[in-house]
Design an enzyme around this catalytic site. Structure first.
Site, PDB file in Angstrom:
ATOM      1  N   ASP A 153       0.874  -1.167   0.000  1.00 28.43           N
ATOM      2  CA  ASP A 153       0.000   0.000   0.000  1.00 28.43           C
ATOM      3  C   ASP A 153       0.907   1.212   0.000  1.00 28.43           C
ATOM      4  O   ASP A 153       1.525   1.535   1.012  1.00 28.43           O
ATOM      5  CB  ASP A 153      -0.899  -0.015   1.252  1.00 28.43           C
ATOM      6  CG  ASP A 153      -1.702   1.275   1.410  1.00 28.43           C
ATOM      7  OD1 ASP A 153      -1.672   2.112   0.483  1.00 28.43           O
ATOM      8  OD2 ASP A 153      -2.356   1.440   2.457  1.00 28.43           O
ATOM      9  N   LYS A 209       2.555  11.226  -3.589  1.00 24.78           N
ATOM     10  CA  LYS A 209       1.473  10.563  -4.309  1.00 24.78           C
ATOM     11  C   LYS A 209       0.512  11.563  -4.954  1.00 24.78           C
ATOM     12  O   LYS A 209      -0.153  11.246  -5.928  1.00 24.78           O
ATOM     13  CB  LYS A 209       0.713   9.676  -3.320  1.00 24.78           C
ATOM     14  CG  LYS A 209      -0.234   8.683  -3.958  1.00 24.78           C
ATOM     15  CD  LYS A 209      -0.804   7.793  -2.871  1.00 24.78           C
ATOM     16  CE  LYS A 209      -1.803   6.805  -3.388  1.00 24.78           C
ATOM     17  NZ  LYS A 209      -2.318   5.966  -2.292  1.00 24.78           N
ATOM     18  N   GLU A 237      -7.410   0.564  -4.376  1.00 27.68           N
ATOM     19  CA  GLU A 237      -7.389   0.508  -2.916  1.00 27.68           C
ATOM     20  C   GLU A 237      -8.711   0.061  -2.285  1.00 27.68           C
ATOM     21  O   GLU A 237      -8.712  -0.826  -1.422  1.00 27.68           O
ATOM     22  CB  GLU A 237      -6.933   1.858  -2.351  1.00 27.68           C
ATOM     23  CG  GLU A 237      -5.426   2.039  -2.520  1.00 27.68           C
ATOM     24  CD  GLU A 237      -4.969   3.482  -2.438  1.00 27.68           C
ATOM     25  OE1 GLU A 237      -5.771   4.345  -2.069  1.00 27.68           O
ATOM     26  OE2 GLU A 237      -3.795   3.735  -2.751  1.00 27.68           O
ATOM     27  N   ASP A 289     -13.298   5.107   1.250  1.00 25.87           N
ATOM     28  CA  ASP A 289     -11.857   5.112   1.513  1.00 25.87           C
ATOM     29  C   ASP A 289     -11.327   6.541   1.472  1.00 25.87           C
ATOM     30  O   ASP A 289     -11.117   7.105   0.395  1.00 25.87           O
ATOM     31  CB  ASP A 289     -11.165   4.225   0.456  1.00 25.87           C
ATOM     32  CG  ASP A 289      -9.654   4.156   0.647  1.00 25.87           C
ATOM     33  OD1 ASP A 289      -9.123   4.802   1.571  1.00 25.87           O
ATOM     34  OD2 ASP A 289      -8.996   3.451  -0.138  1.00 25.87           O
TER      35      ASP A 289
END
Lengths: 181, 670
Positions: free
Chosen positions: B11, B77, B176, B244
């Protein structure tokens, strides 16, 4: 599609969607049966199940499987596909739409805009009822014609016309839902 | 099944990254020597006296973020796979320097050297890879890496390039929320079977060893016998929404779980909406108030970095407490102070949380479902710890969200599960995912003709026919776009393809069939055939963003040089810490045992202690340092034995106290 002895993928990418899913070639496809067939073939052939040597082929096969599922799930796309299998004209070859449909579409779009501008919920509801009725009528016509495939050239021509008209009915409903962006 | 090379699950998060592995006992997080699973996604570059850069990764980089502000890279990211224009609103919040690179890429500039976001990410990935290799005791070269479901093609490719530069082959780019569903799905299935939420909670949370309970059926059980599909019971069907909200991104996915098949029905999200944005609400507030009170801007990289750290900790405190005090030293005797209440903070967050709920509605609409049809709403990502987020989600969906697994770890666990599916260990589960964005081709007048619609099941493909408009034309240019808007200018230009070597023919005669295939990673592949000649047209892919193959290789090669420096840097830190710890301990022992130790030995130990401490102040020869430390350890052995005797005489209290101190000393960063 999967060799039971060596667990290699033996894919025939040219089979039609019905054969690929192990279903009878007919307009009347039961949603639950299609779903189970789709999940079964996915389980057997998904790229995750194969080594790199078969992964490309599995990828191609599953792309086709996903397309098959998408097309057969939708009554209009299903009729379109059955027409293609019966040798009828595709929408690219024949885009003709009766003048009546074009006039109706133009008028309805104007009415929708006016109703939106005037914030007239009643008018919008009336337009929606009318559009839904016409959409459903065309859908029923498509179903009735598709069940008689392959039929003759006249029948296939009628189905082509109905399918072309359907695009306009779908767009009007999308405009009413605000989903045509 | 033959033994496979391990496939790890990663992850790669905005704020933290984790690595997991799944064996027959189930997926588990691979932790560092301190038992910490999370690795801060932070890189710090420092320069030694010889001018050579060395890289600190994770906790140590994070610990020095303030004094090393301009050379500490975080939240990479949010930048990966993007152009400078697309991240303009980010810039005021970044303490490091960002410039534009070739082909609209972003580059980070530290002390005159430029780094691509891929390079930064690859350093984090390399560190996780090394951790996994150490934990598993074998070399690791294969991984499943998660990305936000809403990542576009360029962001996915960039992530894959970063892994490749770290020496990792990516077997799957996994979304994810889907990964989270895989981790949770195990629990949900057992829950349905056991119908006992308490038992299930324990199973899902795992025992002391951190394993998630996971029954592993034999391979032969997986392929149903004839008619096996009839066993599918509709009552087992679960419809779940995975909400999420991470450090930098938001995703929502709607899934149908049935008989081990995880079918994603739709997904929606925002790759620039997460915990970072919540921090920024506090940063913006403080910046404005500082300007008002003191007439200055919080401008220096150090001050910005300090404020960022402060905002993050205040946000975290407000999840527990009703208010939190902020203090920022602005220098020259100026001290900014205020108390922020949870209510105030929540008022600022509400618009952001509302945005996530709007996206939930879109996902539901695309899935063709109503809210009340959902059987479960699952929360994933550190930002779902915020009470306002939980309350809003519960209210919106009309049910209490399910949060049995640690929201920081669940995505990595799911990546491990998918890795075990790919390695052939698990064949009772299957994942069917979708592409988050529509794919289109630019047509006349800058419009977009969509060829693959968003939420199409992947892998999927579309074929389009192209022709020439001039006699003898031998090349056709195609622009591929991703996005929902109608105009090319409003969509993301993925690539320009040039179909070349088309046989010269009159205009309109060549028929070039182009196939666009979105693979199971959500990444686009293109091939083309000229149908009249049967010739495969050459495709020149000009990536609009991201790295060329050569650039990825260069990073990989240079990283090998870096790796030695990295290892040295780590080793130096470890050795110095060990010396500080061992000498302190010896000092305490000497004091405690008093006359219980021979005078000559005491003097020797004291001499070595002084010499070790001197070496630690300027650690150039690490091997010599190591040897000296070893020798010191042997020398103090009698002391330790004497210490134990004394402690036994004095009773257990002191031992207990000592253990507490040593635990603190071992974690100098905390």
């Amino acid at each position: 599609m999967v060799c039971s002895a060596c667990h290699r993928l033996v894919a025939d990418l040219d089979t039609d969607y019905f054969t690929l899913l192990g279903l009878e070639r007919t307009y009347d496809v039961d949603g639950a049966v299609l779903r189970k067939a789709y999940l079964r073939v996915s389980r057997e052939t998904h790229p995750d199940r194969f080594d790199a040597s078969d992964a490309d082929e599995a990828m191609q096969l599953n792309a086709r499987l996903n397309e098959a599922n998408r097309v057969l799930k939708d009554p209009v796309l299903r009729a379109e596909y059955l027409l293609e299998l019966s040798g009828g004209q595709s929408s690219a070859e024949n885009r003709e739409v009766p003048q009546e449909i074009l006039t109706y579409t133009l008028m309805t779009r104007e009415e929708i805009e006016e109703a939106h501008a005037a914030n007239d919920a009643g008018a919008l509801a009336r337009i929606r009822d009318q559009a839904t009725a016409r959409h459903d009528g065309t859908a029923a016509e498509i179903g009735a014609l598709a069940r008689r495939l392959p039929g003759d050239a006249t029948l296939r021509g009628q189905l082509r016309d109905a399918l072309n008209a359907m695009k306009y009915h779908q767009r009007i409903l999308a405009a009413l839902d605000g989903t045509d962006e | 099944m033959p033994a496979h090379e391990p496939i790890i699950g990663i992850d790669l998060g905005t704020t933290f990254s984790l690595v997991s592995f799944c064996d027959e006992r189930g997926p588990r997080i691979l932790r560092d020597e301190r038992g910490e699973g999370r690795l801060p996604s932070v890189i710090g570059v420092t320069h030694g006296s010889d001018g050579k850069p060395s890289i600190a990764i994770g906790w140590s980089a994070r610990a020095h973020a303030v004094e090393n502000a301009r050379a500490t890279v975080y939240s990479i990211k949010r930048l990966i796979g993007k152009s400078l224009a697309e991240i303009e609103q980010e810039l005021p919040f970044l303490a490091y320097a960002v410039t534009s690179g070739p082909r609209e890429t972003i580059q980070i500039e530290i002390d005159g050297r430029r780094y691509s976001p891929e390079e930064i990410s690859s350093a984090i990935l390399r560190s996780l890879k090394e951790r996994a290799a150490a934990a598993l005791g074998v070399a690791v070269t294969k991984a499943v890496i998660t990305v936000p479901a809403y990542f576009d093609d360029a962001q996915r490719q960039a992530t894959r390039d970063a892994a490749s530069a770290a020496g990792l082959e990516v077997l799957r780019i996994l979304n994810e929320p889907t990964a989270a569903a895989l981790a949770y799905g195990i629990g949900l299935r057992e829950r349905a079977a056991a119908d006992d939420p308490e038992t299930d909670r324990q199973q899902v949370a795992g025992g002391a060893n951190g394993h998630v309970a996971l029954p592993m059926p034999k391979c032969s059980d997986s392929v149903p016998a004839d008619g096996g599909e009839d066993d599918i019971d509709d009552a087992d069907e679960q419809l779940i929404a995975v909400y999420d909200l991470g450090g930098g991104t938001f995703d929502v996915s709607i899934l149908r779980l049935e008989d081990g098949v995880f079918e994603v029905l739709s997904t929606a999200g925002d790759t620039h909406l997460g915990g970072d944005d919540f921090d920024r609400e506090i940063i913006t507030l403080v910046t404005a108030e500082v300007r008002e009170q003191f007439g200055v801007d919080v401008q220096s990289p150090t001050a910005r970095q300090a404020l960022r750290g402060l905002a993050e900790s205040v946000k975290i405190r407000l999840s527990e407490a009703e208010d939190a005090s902020l203090e920022l030293d602005l220098g020259e005797g100026r001290l900014y102070r205020r108390v922020l209440t949870r209510g105030e903070f929540e008022r600022r967050l509400l618009p952001l949380v509302r945005r996530t709920l709007t996206l939930c509605e879109r996902a539901l609409r695309d899935a063709g479902l109503r809210r009340d049809e959902l059987t479960q709403v699952v929360l994933v990502g550190g930002s779902t710890r915020i009470p306002l987020v939980r309350a809003q989600v519960a209210e919106h969906f009309g049910k209490a969200p399910y949060t049995a697994l640690n929201p920081d770890e669940v995505v990595a666990l799911g990546a491990g599960v998918q890795a075990s599916i790919l390695s052939g260990q698990r064949s009772d589960m299957l994942l069917l995912d979708v592409t988050p964005l529509s794919l289109g081709i630019e047509t006349m007048g800058g419009a977009v003709g969509k060829i693959i619609l968003r939420n199409a099941r992947i892998p999927c493909r579309a074929q389009e026919m192209f022709t020439t408009f001039m006699d003898g034309q031998t090349a056709i240019k195609i622009r591929v776009l991703q996005g929902e808007r109608e105009l090319a200018a409003h969509c993301r230009l993925l690539a320009e393809f040039e179909l070349r070597e088309i046989p010269p023919m009159p205009a309109g005669i060549p028929k070039v069939q182009v196939e666009f295939l979105i693979d199971a990673n959500g990444i686009l592949n293109v091939s083309a055939v000229e149908q009249r000649s049967g010739q495969r047209a050459a495709i020149q892919v000009i990536p609009n963003r991201g790295l060329t193959r050569a650039e990825v290789e260069r990073i990989e090669q240079e990283s090998i040089a870096f790796a030695k420096d990295d290892i040295d840097a780590h080793r130096r830190i470890d050795l110095v810490n060990q010396i500080v710890f061992d000498t302190q301990k010896a000092e305490q022992m000497l004091a405690r045992v008093g006359s219980g130790v021979d005078g000559a030995l005491r003097r020797e130990i004291e001499r070595e202690m002084a010499s070790l401490r001197a070496m630690a102040r300027d650690p150039s020869d690490l091997d010599a340092l190591h040897a000296a430390l070893d020798h010191f350890g042997k020398r103090t052995l009698p002391l330790a034995e004497a210490g134990v005797r004394t402690a036994l005489v004095q009773g257990g209290t002191q031992m207990a106290r000592e253990e507490t101190t040593t635990a603190d000393q071992r974690n100098p960063e905390e």
